[in-house]
Write a protein that holds these residues in place. Structure first.
Motif, PDB file in Angstrom:
ATOM      1  N   VAL A  39       0.849  -1.194   0.000  1.00  0.00           N
ATOM      2  CA  VAL A  39       0.000   0.000   0.000  1.00  0.00           C
ATOM      3  C   VAL A  39       0.881   1.239   0.000  1.00  0.00           C
ATOM      4  CG1 VAL A  39      -1.759   1.302   1.286  1.00  0.00           C
ATOM      5  CG2 VAL A  39      -1.875  -1.197   1.170  1.00  0.00           C
ATOM      6  N   VAL A  40       0.520   2.222  -0.828  1.00  0.00           N
ATOM      7  CA  VAL A  40       1.155   3.534  -0.850  1.00  0.00           C
ATOM      8  C   VAL A  40       0.298   4.479  -0.015  1.00  0.00           C
ATOM      9  CG1 VAL A  40       1.972   5.436  -2.282  1.00  0.00           C
ATOM     10  CG2 VAL A  40       2.095   3.095  -3.131  1.00  0.00           C
ATOM     11  N   TYR A  41       0.919   5.200   0.908  1.00  0.00           N
ATOM     12  CA  TYR A  41       0.160   6.119   1.745  1.00  0.00           C
ATOM     13  C   TYR A  41       0.972   7.397   1.942  1.00  0.00           C
ATOM     14  CZ  TYR A  41       3.149   4.709   5.664  1.00  0.00           C
ATOM     15  OH  TYR A  41       4.228   4.463   6.479  1.00  0.00           O
ATOM     16  N   LEU A  42       0.285   8.421   2.435  1.00  0.00           N
ATOM     17  CA  LEU A  42       0.898   9.734   2.627  1.00  0.00           C
ATOM     18  C   LEU A  42       1.375   9.867   4.070  1.00  0.00           C
ATOM     19  CD1 LEU A  42       1.416  12.455   1.160  1.00  0.00           C
ATOM     20  CD2 LEU A  42      -0.752  13.239   2.091  1.00  0.00           C
ATOM     21  N   ARG A  43       2.671  10.176   4.245  1.00  0.00           N
ATOM     22  CA  ARG A  43       3.237  10.351   5.581  1.00  0.00           C
ATOM     23  C   ARG A  43       4.101  11.607   5.587  1.00  0.00           C
ATOM     24  NH1 ARG A  43       7.319   5.913   7.740  1.00  0.00           N
ATOM     25  NH2 ARG A  43       8.604   6.936   6.138  1.00  0.00           N
ATOM     26  N   LYS A  44       3.610  12.638   6.280  1.00  0.00           N
ATOM     27  CA  LYS A  44       4.323  13.913   6.391  1.00  0.00           C
ATOM     28  C   LYS A  44       4.646  14.471   5.011  1.00  0.00           C
ATOM     29  CE  LYS A  44       6.412  12.828  10.871  1.00  0.00           C
ATOM     30  NZ  LYS A  44       7.667  12.695  11.640  1.00  0.00           N
ATOM     31  N   HIS A  45       3.607  14.518   4.145  1.00  0.00           N
ATOM     32  CA  HIS A  45       3.696  15.068   2.789  1.00  0.00           C
ATOM     33  C   HIS A  45       4.667  14.289   1.905  1.00  0.00           C
ATOM     34  CE1 HIS A  45       1.211  18.483   3.911  1.00  0.00           C
ATOM     35  NE2 HIS A  45       1.978  18.665   4.968  1.00  0.00           N
ATOM     36  N   LYS A  46       4.976  13.045   2.257  1.00  0.00           N
ATOM     37  CA  LYS A  46       5.811  12.198   1.419  1.00  0.00           C
ATOM     38  C   LYS A  46       5.119  10.851   1.240  1.00  0.00           C
ATOM     39  CE  LYS A  46      10.285  14.211   2.680  1.00  0.00           C
ATOM     40  NZ  LYS A  46      11.648  13.941   3.227  1.00  0.00           N
ATOM     41  N   LEU A  47       5.350  10.210   0.103  1.00  0.00           N
ATOM     42  CA  LEU A  47       4.770   8.906  -0.166  1.00  0.00           C
ATOM     43  C   LEU A  47       5.625   7.828   0.492  1.00  0.00           C
ATOM     44  CD1 LEU A  47       3.770   9.274  -3.929  1.00  0.00           C
ATOM     45  CD2 LEU A  47       2.368   9.601  -1.905  1.00  0.00           C
ATOM     46  N   ALA A  48       4.971   6.885   1.171  1.00  0.00           N
ATOM     47  CA  ALA A  48       5.657   5.786   1.848  1.00  0.00           C
ATOM     48  C   ALA A  48       4.937   4.485   1.505  1.00  0.00           C
ATOM     49  CB  ALA A  48       5.695   6.011   3.356  1.00  0.00           C
ATOM     50  N   LEU A  49       5.563   3.355   1.890  1.00  0.00           N
ATOM     51  CA  LEU A  49       5.038   2.024   1.576  1.00  0.00           C
ATOM     52  C   LEU A  49       4.794   1.260   2.865  1.00  0.00           C
ATOM     53  CD1 LEU A  49       7.478   1.087  -1.334  1.00  0.00           C
ATOM     54  CD2 LEU A  49       5.121   1.834  -1.572  1.00  0.00           C
ATOM     55  N   SER A  50       3.792   0.387   2.842  1.00  0.00           N
ATOM     56  CA  SER A  50       3.522  -0.498   3.968  1.00  0.00           C
ATOM     57  C   SER A  50       3.202  -1.882   3.424  1.00  0.00           C
ATOM     58  CB  SER A  50       2.333   0.011   4.800  1.00  0.00           C
ATOM     59  OG  SER A  50       1.136  -0.029   4.045  1.00  0.00           O
ATOM     60  N   GLY A  51       3.422  -2.903   4.264  1.00  0.00           N
ATOM     61  CA  GLY A  51       3.129  -4.280   3.879  1.00  0.00           C
ATOM     62  C   GLY A  51       4.323  -5.058   3.392  1.00  0.00           C
TER      63      GLY A  51
ATOM     64  N   LEU B 288      -0.534  -5.237 -10.190  1.00  0.00           N
ATOM     65  CA  LEU B 288       0.179  -5.403 -11.449  1.00  0.00           C
ATOM     66  C   LEU B 288      -0.759  -5.096 -12.618  1.00  0.00           C
ATOM     67  CD1 LEU B 288       2.178  -8.714 -10.850  1.00  0.00           C
ATOM     68  CD2 LEU B 288       2.858  -6.371 -10.336  1.00  0.00           C
ATOM     69  N   THR B 289      -0.244  -4.421 -13.612  1.00  0.00           N
ATOM     70  CA  THR B 289      -0.980  -4.213 -14.851  1.00  0.00           C
ATOM     71  C   THR B 289      -0.869  -5.480 -15.706  1.00  0.00           C
ATOM     72  OG1 THR B 289       0.957  -3.308 -15.969  1.00  0.00           O
ATOM     73  CG2 THR B 289      -0.436  -1.758 -14.734  1.00  0.00           C
TER      74      THR B 289
ATOM     75  N   HIS C 141       4.773   1.268 -16.807  1.00  0.00           N
ATOM     76  CA  HIS C 141       3.391   0.766 -16.920  1.00  0.00           C
ATOM     77  C   HIS C 141       3.291  -0.709 -16.523  1.00  0.00           C
ATOM     78  CE1 HIS C 141       2.398   4.508 -18.958  1.00  0.00           C
ATOM     79  NE2 HIS C 141       3.412   4.301 -19.795  1.00  0.00           N
ATOM     80  N   LEU C 142       4.070  -1.101 -15.523  1.00  0.00           N
ATOM     81  CA  LEU C 142       4.012  -2.462 -15.001  1.00  0.00           C
ATOM     82  C   LEU C 142       3.222  -2.531 -13.700  1.00  0.00           C
ATOM     83  CD1 LEU C 142       7.749  -3.475 -15.568  1.00  0.00           C
ATOM     84  CD2 LEU C 142       5.795  -3.946 -17.062  1.00  0.00           C
ATOM     85  N   VAL C 143       3.100  -1.427 -13.001  1.00  0.00           N
ATOM     86  CA  VAL C 143       2.415  -1.352 -11.707  1.00  0.00           C
ATOM     87  C   VAL C 143       1.508  -0.132 -11.720  1.00  0.00           C
ATOM     88  CG1 VAL C 143       2.781  -0.909  -9.237  1.00  0.00           C
ATOM     89  CG2 VAL C 143       4.184  -2.584 -10.403  1.00  0.00           C
ATOM     90  N   ALA C 144       0.333  -0.246 -11.091  1.00  0.00           N
ATOM     91  CA  ALA C 144      -0.604   0.873 -10.975  1.00  0.00           C
ATOM     92  C   ALA C 144      -1.186   0.883  -9.579  1.00  0.00           C
ATOM     93  CB  ALA C 144      -1.706   0.782 -12.029  1.00  0.00           C
ATOM     94  N   ARG C 145      -1.713   2.058  -9.203  1.00  0.00           N
ATOM     95  CA  ARG C 145      -2.331   2.218  -7.889  1.00  0.00           C
ATOM     96  C   ARG C 145      -3.840   2.288  -8.029  1.00  0.00           C
ATOM     97  NH1 ARG C 145       0.196   7.387  -5.410  1.00  0.00           N
ATOM     98  NH2 ARG C 145       1.492   7.556  -7.246  1.00  0.00           N
TER      99      ARG C 145
END
Length: 298
Positions: A214-226, A263-264, A245-249
């Motif tokens: 998961v991509v989420y917003l942390r202190k105005h920066k993009l971070a990852l979890s999981g 995955l696309t 164009h191999l990955v999309a949100r």
């Protein structure tokens, strides 16, 4: 009727958060009393929190679009900026109601000229600004609501080919059996070359396909979890896979709630062709240099 002591919102989806305010605005009567003052103050707090969340996400999306200048990546920033305009208008209208409302609720003797004028000013402010608040919140909701999947267009019937039309013509001479007609099939396009990946990108592609990243917003920066400790990768790797164009949100949720990576079709095809990703190299412990005896302290 909702509780007047309802706590402020805590990072909901943007569309859902605006829906809560719209429903409360429609179901709650606005009168000259302290309960209405509490409602207006709570709505101001909720709209302010949503406006902060919208501008924070617009900043993250614009920063991502700056690193990957593609027209499609700029659309979320544009929609969030339009939503911020409507939320700011709703916030301004709420504050224009709050001032005459608090004045009208002051303990002025009922029936006096001052009391009557204060009530007239309050009712005029409500009549002018409440419809504007409803319109602004509705437009902001339309800007941030998740996009509905577009249904595929119906398949059009195949038009008759030119050869078939010629064969149906009565003036066309009959061909001899000794000279058969050869049909040339159209040349098939060359298969598109799949992009090349390094080992880190390969492991990230496999991890995204097998786990919930998961991509989420942390202190105005993009971070990852999981992620697992053995196959960690950075947001820069995700952006490289998105550029290919191999990955999309999934934009059905906001960055505050987290947007899951998937995955696309091109990403699935490439992962199937590459197979399992190689294991990361083992972390080597640093070796301390041995100082010569002359450099040792006594």
């Amino acid at each position: 009727m909702p509780d007047s002591n309802q706590p402020p919102l805590e990072n909901p989806g943007l569309a859902d958060g605006i829906d809560v305010i719209i429903q409360d605005l429609r179901s709650r009567p606005f009168n000259i009393d302290h309960a209405t003052v509490t409602t207006v103050i709570r709505h101001i707090s909720q709209v302010s929190a949503l406006l902060t969340q919208v501008t924070g996400e617009a900043h993250a999306h614009s920063d991502h679009a700056r690193r990957h200048p593609e027209p499609s990546l700029w659309r979320p920033t544009h929609l969030l900026s339009l939503a911020s305009i409507q939320l700011a208008e709703a916030l301004s209208s709420y504050t224009k109601i709050l001032a005459p409302l608090t004045i009208a609720c002051e303990p002025t003797p009922y029936g006096t000229v001052d009391d009557a004028m204060d009530r007239i000013d309050c009712y005029e402010a409500m009549e002018e600004h409440l419809p504007a608040i409803g319109r602004a919140l509705t437009e902001a909701h339309d800007h941030v609501k998740p996009d509905a999947p577009t249904p595929p267009p119906p398949a059009a019937p195949n038009p008759p080919t030119k050869a078939a039309a010629i064969e149906d013509s009565p003036d066309r001479p009959v061909s001899s059996p000794a000279a058969p007609i050869t049909h040339h099939s159209p040349q098939s396009p060359a298969p598109e070359a799949l992009p090349k990946l390094n080992d880190t990108q390969h492991r990230a592609l496999q991890t995204i396909g097998e786990h919930e990243i998961v991509v989420y917003l942390r202190k105005h920066k993009l971070a990852l979890s999981g992620q697992s400790d053995s196959r960690r990768f950075t947001m820069r790797t995700v952006e490289a896979l998105e550029a290919k164009h191999l990955v999309a949100r999934s934009f059905a949720t906001t960055l505050a709630m987290g947007q899951r990576l998937h995955l696309t079709p091109s990403g699935k095809q490439l992962l199937d062709s590459l197979g399992r990703a190689p294991l990361p190299p083992p972390a080597s412990s640093p070796v301390r240099p041995i100082r010569p005896p002359s450099a040792r302290t006594r």
